[in-house]
Motif scaffolding. Structure first.
Motif, PDB file in Angstrom:
ATOM      1  N   LEU A 226       0.774  -1.358   0.092  1.00  0.00           N
ATOM      2  CA  LEU A 226      -0.479   0.014  -0.252  1.00  0.00           C
ATOM      3  C   LEU A 226       0.716   1.321   0.024  1.00  0.00           C
ATOM      4  N   ILE A 227       0.587   1.922  -0.854  1.00  0.00           N
ATOM      5  CA  ILE A 227       1.240   3.706  -1.185  1.00  0.00           C
ATOM      6  C   ILE A 227       0.230   4.740  -0.792  1.00  0.00           C
ATOM      7  N   ILE A 228       0.736   5.585   0.144  1.00  0.00           N
ATOM      8  CA  ILE A 228      -0.338   6.611   0.059  1.00  0.00           C
ATOM      9  C   ILE A 228       0.730   7.974  -0.359  1.00  0.00           C
ATOM     10  N   ILE A 229      -0.067   8.728  -0.500  1.00  0.00           N
ATOM     11  CA  ILE A 229       0.409   9.550  -1.294  1.00  0.00           C
ATOM     12  C   ILE A 229      -0.516  11.154  -1.261  1.00  0.00           C
ATOM     13  N   ASP A 230      -0.132  11.794  -0.434  1.00  0.00           N
ATOM     14  CA  ASP A 230      -1.013  13.012   0.192  1.00  0.00           C
ATOM     15  C   ASP A 230       0.176  14.157   0.015  1.00  0.00           C
ATOM     16  N   PRO A 231       0.394  14.763  -0.884  1.00  0.00           N
ATOM     17  CA  PRO A 231       1.448  16.055  -1.092  1.00  0.00           C
ATOM     18  C   PRO A 231       0.463  17.196  -0.744  1.00  0.00           C
ATOM     19  N   PRO A 232       1.422  18.238  -0.460  1.00  0.00           N
ATOM     20  CA  PRO A 232       1.109  19.440  -0.434  1.00  0.00           C
ATOM     21  C   PRO A 232       0.368  19.854  -2.323  1.00  0.00           C
ATOM     22  N   SER A 233      -0.461  20.799  -1.947  1.00  0.00           N
ATOM     23  CA  SER A 233      -0.438  21.354  -3.558  1.00  0.00           C
ATOM     24  C   SER A 233       0.826  22.368  -3.795  1.00  0.00           C
ATOM     25  N   LEU A 263      -3.344   5.087  -2.165  1.00  0.00           N
ATOM     26  CA  LEU A 263      -4.262   6.277  -2.639  1.00  0.00           C
ATOM     27  C   LEU A 263      -3.378   7.279  -2.479  1.00  0.00           C
ATOM     28  N   ALA A 264      -4.136   7.906  -4.057  1.00  0.00           N
ATOM     29  CA  ALA A 264      -3.473   9.012  -4.285  1.00  0.00           C
ATOM     30  C   ALA A 264      -4.471  10.276  -3.699  1.00  0.00           C
ATOM     31  N   CYS A 265      -3.760  11.360  -3.503  1.00  0.00           N
ATOM     32  CA  CYS A 265      -4.789  12.388  -2.954  1.00  0.00           C
ATOM     33  C   CYS A 265      -4.070  13.938  -3.497  1.00  0.00           C
ATOM     34  N   ALA A 266      -5.379  14.550  -4.103  1.00  0.00           N
ATOM     35  CA  ALA A 266      -5.158  16.129  -4.238  1.00  0.00           C
ATOM     36  C   ALA A 266      -6.083  17.724  -3.609  1.00  0.00           C
ATOM     37  N   ASN A 267      -5.611  17.933  -2.815  1.00  0.00           N
ATOM     38  CA  ASN A 267      -6.238  19.212  -2.679  1.00  0.00           C
ATOM     39  C   ASN A 267      -6.249  20.554  -2.638  1.00  0.00           C
ATOM     40  N   ASP A 268      -5.985  20.532  -3.895  1.00  0.00           N
ATOM     41  CA  ASP A 268      -5.781  22.413  -4.718  1.00  0.00           C
ATOM     42  C   ASP A 268      -7.122  22.540  -5.604  1.00  0.00           C
ATOM     43  N   GLN A 291     -11.701   3.953  -7.337  1.00  0.00           N
ATOM     44  CA  GLN A 291     -12.825   4.578  -6.987  1.00  0.00           C
ATOM     45  C   GLN A 291     -12.626   5.994  -6.405  1.00  0.00           C
ATOM     46  N   ARG A 292     -13.374   6.563  -6.293  1.00  0.00           N
ATOM     47  CA  ARG A 292     -12.736   8.114  -5.236  1.00  0.00           C
ATOM     48  C   ARG A 292     -13.261   7.505  -4.247  1.00  0.00           C
ATOM     49  N   LEU A 293     -12.881   8.109  -2.876  1.00  0.00           N
ATOM     50  CA  LEU A 293     -13.550   8.009  -1.285  1.00  0.00           C
ATOM     51  C   LEU A 293     -13.805   9.062  -1.668  1.00  0.00           C
ATOM     52  N   LEU A 308     -11.516  17.653  -1.466  1.00  0.00           N
ATOM     53  CA  LEU A 308     -10.222  16.661  -1.220  1.00  0.00           C
ATOM     54  C   LEU A 308     -10.231  15.910  -2.700  1.00  0.00           C
ATOM     55  N   LYS A 309      -9.733  15.254  -2.930  1.00  0.00           N
ATOM     56  CA  LYS A 309      -9.736  13.852  -4.089  1.00  0.00           C
ATOM     57  C   LYS A 309      -8.719  13.247  -3.604  1.00  0.00           C
ATOM     58  N   ALA A 310      -9.772  11.862  -2.411  1.00  0.00           N
ATOM     59  CA  ALA A 310      -8.227  10.740  -2.552  1.00  0.00           C
ATOM     60  C   ALA A 310      -9.506   9.505  -3.423  1.00  0.00           C
ATOM     61  N   LEU A 311      -8.420   9.290  -4.442  1.00  0.00           N
ATOM     62  CA  LEU A 311      -8.464   8.260  -5.241  1.00  0.00           C
ATOM     63  C   LEU A 311      -8.003   7.017  -4.927  1.00  0.00           C
ATOM     64  N   ILE A 312      -8.771   6.177  -5.063  1.00  0.00           N
ATOM     65  CA  ILE A 312      -7.793   4.912  -4.976  1.00  0.00           C
ATOM     66  C   ILE A 312      -7.816   4.144  -6.076  1.00  0.00           C
ATOM     67  N   PHE A 313      -6.248   2.898  -6.080  1.00  0.00           N
ATOM     68  CA  PHE A 313      -5.668   2.108  -7.709  1.00  0.00           C
ATOM     69  C   PHE A 313      -5.551   1.404  -7.296  1.00  0.00           C
ATOM     70  N   LYS A 314      -5.499   0.588  -7.595  1.00  0.00           N
ATOM     71  CA  LYS A 314      -4.464  -0.745  -8.001  1.00  0.00           C
ATOM     72  C   LYS A 314      -3.745  -1.446  -9.200  1.00  0.00           C
ATOM     73  N   LYS A 315      -3.360  -2.529  -8.381  1.00  0.00           N
ATOM     74  CA  LYS A 315      -2.200  -2.823  -9.188  1.00  0.00           C
ATOM     75  C   LYS A 315      -2.628  -3.316 -10.789  1.00  0.00           C
ATOM     76  N   LYS A 316      -2.666  -3.701 -12.237  1.00  0.00           N
ATOM     77  CA  LYS A 316      -3.832  -4.794 -12.714  1.00  0.00           C
ATOM     78  C   LYS A 316      -3.360  -5.537 -12.487  1.00  0.00           C
ATOM     79  N   THR A 317      -3.898  -7.084 -12.536  1.00  0.00           N
ATOM     80  CA  THR A 317      -3.423  -8.214 -12.560  1.00  0.00           C
ATOM     81  C   THR A 317      -3.388  -8.667 -13.907  1.00  0.00           C
ATOM     82  N   ASN A 318      -2.710  -9.615 -14.416  1.00  0.00           N
ATOM     83  CA  ASN A 318      -2.599 -10.352 -15.678  1.00  0.00           C
ATOM     84  C   ASN A 318      -3.112 -11.317 -15.865  1.00  0.00           C
TER      85      ASN A 318
END
Length: 318
Positions: A226-233, A263-268, A291-293, A308-318
């Motif tokens: 699980l990788i969380i990316i919640d950067p400042p604008s 979990l990739a986020c953006a709050n700008d 999905q978006r939370l 706030l945009k909090a977006l869930i992504f997942k590695k594609k399965t082969n």
């Protein structure tokens, strides 16, 4: 110029109070969110309840007569009959439009470092000194999602601030969490938060480094489930969301496990969901949007893409 409808502010605050009071006094709540532009004339005001303290944040200067009217409104709150039910210790105004964001105590007695609770997790807060209190309240559902999706996972928490996600992850059974943030003081507060929750400190690490210059160390502890990316604008001299987000996303394929999530986020307010989705597609093609939370209901916004945009992504399965 029309005066702001401070009676509406009072009505909304006490409406939220009436809904939250069984959980007071040591909780965290947004009582009024004017910045979502759902309350005309009150767009520059927010009100938070922080472990017994009322923090009113003012994001724009008001004419003197309106400033006096706001102060009078706030000082009238303790005279309402229901006030004693809410265990309020102080009322503060933070002037976010002024240099260094000064905070004024206008009623009661301040505890500058209260401990507050969110979803049964404890957090050390800061009032009266810093721009932010120590936890971004609109990310409540994000922390809940992390807690619910961390069992037996290795977690990378980028731009970790005071490690709210890290605390949530360990509470949810994560096997390890790596926190990166440039601010050493914020990470020190993060250590305090883990200790407040009596969590196993051998499972968590803290690195006060510039993320964009630390990929060797980040890779060393990977790959991550699980990788969380919640950067400042924007962070002067180190990070600008519009040009630097992509630099992080293109590293993800080398950092994530075959079944990993992001979990990739953006709050700008000027950045919409599609910006993040497109950037992920262009820079990490094997990681797909899920999905978006939702945002908590106490953060209404006239335009969801501005919130706030909090977006869930997942590695594609082969």
């Amino acid at each position: 110029m029309t005066s702001p409808p401070f009676s509406v502010l009072t009505d909304q605050v006490f409406k939220q109070f009436s809904q939250k009071s069984p959980q007071l006094p040591n909780q965290l709540h947004r009582l009024f969110h004017g910045r979502g532009r759902c309350f005309s004339g009150l767009e520059q005001i927010t009100v938070d309840y922080v472990a017994g303290h009322i923090l009113v944040s003012l994001y724009k200067t008001l004419p003197n007569d309106q400033q006096d009217q706001l102060l009078k409104t706030l000082l009238n709150w303790p005279h309402r009959t229901e006030w004693q039910d809410y265990s309020v210790k102080s009322i503060l105004i933070q002037y976010r439009y002024q240099d260094r964001n000064p905070t004024e105590l206008i009623w009661g007695k301040l505890d500058p470092n209260p401990v507050a609770y969110e979803n049964d997790l404890a957090f050390q807060m800061s009032l009266g000194r810093n721009q932010n209190t120590g936890l971004f309240l609109d990310m409540r559902y994000g922390r809940r999602w992390v807690k619910e999706n961390s069992q037996d996972k290795s977690v990378l928490n980028l731009f970790s601030y005071t490690c709210g996600f890290s605390v949530a992850a360990l509470s949810g059974g994560a096997k390890s969490v790596i926190n990166f943030d440039m601010a050493k003081a914020a990470l020190n507060r993060g250590r305090d938060n883990h200790k407040l929750n009596q969590q196993d400190m051998t499972k968590v690490k803290f690195f006060a480094h510039d993320i964009l210059k630390s990929w060797g160390k980040i890779n060393k502890y990977g790959p991550y489930d699980l990788i969380i990316i919640d950067p400042p604008s924007f962070q002067k001299g180190s990070f600008a969301l519009t040009k630097d987000y992509q630099k992080i996303l293109r590293r993800l394929p080398d950092l994530i496990t075959p079944s990993g999530q992001v979990l990739a986020c953006a709050n700008d307010p000027s950045i919409d969901c599609q910006f993040v989705i497109n950037a992920m597609h262009e820079n990490a093609t094997d990681i797909e949007f899920q999905q978006r939370l939702q945002n908590p209901p106490e953060f209404p916004d006239i335009d969801e893409e501005s919130s706030l945009k909090a977006l869930i992504f997942k590695k594609k399965t082969n």
